[in-house]
Design a protein around this motif. Structure first.
Motif, mmCIF file in Angstrom:
data_model
loop_
_atom_site.group_PDB
_atom_site.id
_atom_site.type_symbol
_atom_site.label_atom_id
_atom_site.label_comp_id
_atom_site.label_asym_id
_atom_site.label_seq_id
_atom_site.Cartn_x
_atom_site.Cartn_y
_atom_site.Cartn_z
ATOM 1 N N TYR A 25 -29.750 24.925 32.022
ATOM 2 C CA TYR A 25 -29.207 25.978 31.155
ATOM 3 C C TYR A 25 -29.321 25.562 29.693
ATOM 4 O O TYR A 25 -29.800 26.330 28.840
ATOM 5 N N THR B 274 -30.366 35.871 32.838
ATOM 6 C CA THR B 274 -30.125 34.444 32.667
ATOM 7 C C THR B 274 -30.967 33.953 31.483
ATOM 8 O O THR B 274 -31.866 34.656 31.003
ATOM 9 N N ASP C 219 -26.112 31.944 34.779
ATOM 10 C CA ASP C 219 -26.745 30.619 34.797
ATOM 11 C C ASP C 219 -25.881 29.610 35.550
ATOM 12 O O ASP C 219 -26.405 28.682 36.162
ATOM 13 N N ASN D 139 -32.945 25.579 28.547
ATOM 14 C CA ASN D 139 -33.429 26.939 28.314
ATOM 15 C C ASN D 139 -32.901 27.502 26.999
ATOM 16 O O ASN D 139 -33.604 28.231 26.287
#
Length: 418
Positions: free
Chosen positions: A113, A71, A99, A116
């Motif tokens: 998500y 992920t 994710d 990140n």
């Protein structure tokens, strides 16, 4: 269009993200970061093979960093030890399947998500690597209830695009192209004949080829792999960069090429292996795979063009004079051609290198963390010499693989058809 329509259209253009395609430079080190889709070693090998054999950019090197179940937050944790240790100058990034948690879309899943991905972009920028974000691949619409998660992935792709835009990174919409081509193939052939994946998300080669086509849109490449000319009457021949004329005479020329067309295996065994089946729904041949022959000096309205390799294997096809004068894309006209064998010699051998790379990423580099958890002893510094040695081994394997990028000698003949 009325005034309101013009204003709205202008607003859309104003807020649309700049895709900023990556311009590869000689000597670039390309890392391919992602989850199990990347770790399948399929779209990554297509991408490496295309960039090495077809792009014309010299002295590239490649390493893949796929992690099954990976992920974006997991990538942030491991990047300092694996990806950044490779010192990439270009990094493709494809996350989203895991994710998204295989659930309907929600901001509570998608916004972390995106956050990140922003962090990944900043880490890469700080390390001197240009980031190319690939929106997540989609699901196989023929697999059970996959379409429900496909809708979520569509929206996850929007978050990916936003992250790239906010950080000035590059972006390629793999998701939209993947979904569009799958749906068109199903509409033509029917669901029962279009199995893209054994499990809904890990595609067969045809799906990874579609991913390649999407990923290539994120690079600044002109797709003109060759332009060869031959005057059928005088025998004068010319060749673009990456090719040279070995000899020529009336109606015949022999070339030596270090820049290959992208090739397709003849006689695929199944739909999943038939990557060329996607071509009618892509502009791949025109956008990324133009290996063009132009013929002048023809006295007839038609001519038979033969294409022969160094061992004497030949294919031929008849074209109208007008087609030949304008230019024929040999890569499209002759799927079986003199480059197929050397192209797939490189592609197939790249699998061994990528297995080594995935083992490095998923087994060797994180071993110190497992040791720390099991024993309480932090041995990270003791592992660094081992990692350095393994990166040297990866470089050796890369150099050995590049030896398969050999000049290809091929002959083109043009015979008027009366």
């Amino acid at each position: 269009m009325g005034a309101i329509g013009i204003i709205l259209a202008g607003a859309v253009l104003a807020t649309a993200p700049a895709l900023r395609p990556v311009e590869l430079k000689p000597g670039d080190r390309v890392a391919m970061l992602g989850d199990s889709i990347t770790a399948q070693k399929s779209y990554t090998r297509y991408l490496e093979t295309y960039l090495e054999l077809c792009s014309g950019v010299k002295d590239l090197s490649f390493m893949q960093f796929g992690w099954p179940g990976g992920t974006a937050p997991h990538a942030i944790e491991r990047m300092p030890d694996d990806v950044l240790g490779y010192r990439p100058t270009v990094t493709t990034v494809m996350f989203g399947i895991n994710d998204g948690k295989y659930k309907p879309y929600s901001d509570s899943i998608a916004l972390p998500y995106k956050t990140n991905l922003v962090t990944i972009a900043r880490m890469l920028k700080a390390a001197g690597s240009k980031a190319l974000f690939l929106s997540p691949s989609t699901m196989d619409p023929t697999y059970k209830d996959a379409t429900a998660f496909m809708d979520a992935l569509d929206k996850m792709s929007d978050r990916c695009r936003e992250a790239a835009d906010e950080e000035g990174a590059s972006f390629a919409d793999v998701n939209a192209l993947h979904e569009s081509v799958q749906n068109k193939l199903i509409a033509e052939r029917g669901k029962e004949k279009c199995k893209f994946s054994p499990d809904g998300c890990h595609d067969y080669p045809i799906g990874h080829f579609i991913m390649l086509a999407g990923a290539l849109d994120g690079f600044k490449l002109d797709g003109r792999i060759a332009e060869l000319t031959l005057d059928a009457k005088t025998g004068k021949a010319t060749a673009s960069e990456g090719h040279k004329v070995v000899s020529s005479e009336a109606g015949k020329a022999t070339f030596e090429s270090t820049r290959y067309p992208f090739c397709f295996r003849p006689n695929p065994k199944s739909f999943g292996e038939d990557i060329a089946a996607a071509l009618p729904y892509l502009d791949f041949q025109e956008k990324h795979n133009r290996f063009v022959l132009k013929v002048t000096g023809l006295d007839a309205d038609k001519a038979k063009v033969g294409w022969t390799d160094a061992e004497g294997k030949s294919v031929s096809k008849t074209f109208a004079r007008a087609e030949l004068e304008k230019g024929v894309n040999l890569a499209d006209a002759f799927r079986d051609n003199p480059f197929v064998a050397p192209f797939y010699a490189y592609f197939d051998k790249a699998l061994d290198k990528e297995y080594f790379e995935v083992d490095y990423t998923c087994t060797v580099v994180p071993f110190w963390k497992w040791t720390l958890e099991a024993t309480g002893k932090d041995l990270k510094e003791k592992f660094r010499p081992l990692w350095a040695d393994l990166l040297k081994e990866q470089a050796r394997r890369m150099a050995e693989l590049k030896k398969l990028h050999v000049p290809v000698t091929h002959t083109i003949t043009v015979e008027p058809v009366k």
